[in-house]
Design a protein around this motif. Structure first.
Motif, PDB file in Angstrom:
ATOM      1  N   GLY A 127      45.794  34.162  43.854  1.00  0.00           N
ATOM      2  CA  GLY A 127      45.395  34.430  42.350  1.00  0.00           C
ATOM      3  C   GLY A 127      45.543  33.184  41.382  1.00  0.00           C
ATOM      4  O   GLY A 127      45.048  33.349  40.305  1.00  0.00           O
ATOM      5  N   ALA A 128      46.063  32.166  42.001  1.00  0.00           N
ATOM      6  CA  ALA A 128      45.948  30.963  41.075  1.00  0.00           C
ATOM      7  C   ALA A 128      44.775  30.512  40.599  1.00  0.00           C
ATOM      8  O   ALA A 128      43.778  30.640  41.283  1.00  0.00           O
ATOM      9  N   LYS A 129      44.756  29.928  39.330  1.00  0.00           N
ATOM     10  CA  LYS A 129      43.371  29.635  38.861  1.00  0.00           C
ATOM     11  C   LYS A 129      42.936  28.198  39.418  1.00  0.00           C
ATOM     12  O   LYS A 129      43.692  27.251  39.538  1.00  0.00           O
ATOM     13  N   GLY A 130      41.727  27.879  39.329  1.00  0.00           N
ATOM     14  CA  GLY A 130      41.207  26.616  39.591  1.00  0.00           C
ATOM     15  C   GLY A 130      40.670  26.490  41.242  1.00  0.00           C
ATOM     16  O   GLY A 130      41.273  26.953  42.209  1.00  0.00           O
ATOM     17  N   TRP A 131      39.762  25.470  41.204  1.00  0.00           N
ATOM     18  CA  TRP A 131      39.207  25.357  42.629  1.00  0.00           C
ATOM     19  C   TRP A 131      40.152  24.582  43.512  1.00  0.00           C
ATOM     20  O   TRP A 131      40.459  24.775  44.766  1.00  0.00           O
ATOM     21  N   ALA A 133      43.444  24.653  43.484  1.00  0.00           N
ATOM     22  CA  ALA A 133      44.509  25.518  43.801  1.00  0.00           C
ATOM     23  C   ALA A 133      43.976  26.383  45.026  1.00  0.00           C
ATOM     24  O   ALA A 133      44.703  26.730  45.927  1.00  0.00           O
ATOM     25  N   GLY A 134      42.776  26.871  44.644  1.00  0.00           N
ATOM     26  CA  GLY A 134      42.081  27.818  45.732  1.00  0.00           C
ATOM     27  C   GLY A 134      42.057  27.162  47.276  1.00  0.00           C
ATOM     28  O   GLY A 134      42.429  27.702  48.337  1.00  0.00           O
ATOM     29  N   MET A 135      41.715  25.786  47.340  1.00  0.00           N
ATOM     30  CA  MET A 135      41.776  25.118  48.559  1.00  0.00           C
ATOM     31  C   MET A 135      42.966  24.697  48.934  1.00  0.00           C
ATOM     32  O   MET A 135      43.196  24.904  50.160  1.00  0.00           O
ATOM     33  N   ILE A 136      44.271  24.617  48.213  1.00  0.00           N
ATOM     34  CA  ILE A 136      45.437  24.224  48.622  1.00  0.00           C
ATOM     35  C   ILE A 136      45.852  25.756  49.341  1.00  0.00           C
ATOM     36  O   ILE A 136      46.602  25.561  50.438  1.00  0.00           O
ATOM     37  N   LEU A 137      45.855  26.790  48.676  1.00  0.00           N
ATOM     38  CA  LEU A 137      46.035  27.953  49.198  1.00  0.00           C
ATOM     39  C   LEU A 137      45.255  28.358  50.606  1.00  0.00           C
ATOM     40  O   LEU A 137      45.762  29.099  51.536  1.00  0.00           O
TER      41      LEU A 137
END
Length: 169
Positions: A127-131, A133-137
């Motif tokens: 649910g973290a904001k940002g592209w 952050a999404g890639m890291i997750l």
């Protein structure tokens, strides 16, 4: 003894705010009046006797609101006890060793005569904001690496210094 302490923070997804609140809670237990606030919401630090500022680390830089806070209030901060903290490594490294401040934070420490800095582990969850952050997750690199015992111990040392008391065991 300083009576009013500000804990200001720059956060994107809320994890640095939770660290700031934990610091504020410890300082309150030491008998200090403490306010934890988002860095961008602070118009003036004139009513505070001491300040703690924290920022999440993103690509080796402090979160923008924390950076801007130091710039905007640099004159007022120069005459107050000031501590800085960073949050960010998404691994156990912050619990295993002392991580020096990012270059921009190190410069601010020298310019503002900060009393100290510490880097705590970060937190990045679904649910973290940002592209980025999404890639890291997506790559399985997220998680919660904050060590609240270490956070509370650091805050207790600040409280001891501000109250002139002895450190609690």
């Amino acid at each position: 003894m300083p009576a009013n302490v500000l804990v200001a923070y720059g956060t994107t997804n809320g994890s640095t705010a939770e660290i700031a609140e934990a610091i504020a809670d410890v300082l309150r237990k030491d008998g200090l009046t403490v306010e934890a606030r988002p860095a961008q919401s602070v118009a003036s630090v004139a009513s505070y006797d001491a300040v703690v500022v924290g920022g999440g680390l993103y690509a080796g830089r402090w979160q923008k609101h924390a950076r801007r806070f130091l710039r905007r209030h640099r004159r007022e901060l120069a005459g107050r006890p000031l501590w800085l903290f960073s949050s960010g490594p998404l691994d156990a490294s912050a619990s295993e060793r002392d991580i020096p401040p990012a270059p921009g934070v190190k410069k601010a420490m020298a310019r503002l005569d900060a009393k100290g800095h510490v880097t705590f582990g970060g937190c990045l969850e679904e649910g973290a904001k940002g592209w980025v952050a999404g890639m890291i997750l997506k790559n399985g690199k997220g998680g919660d690496f904050r060590d609240f015992t270490a956070i509370e111990e650091w805050a207790a040392r600040i409280g001891t210094e501000l109250t002139g008391g002895t450190e609690k065991s």
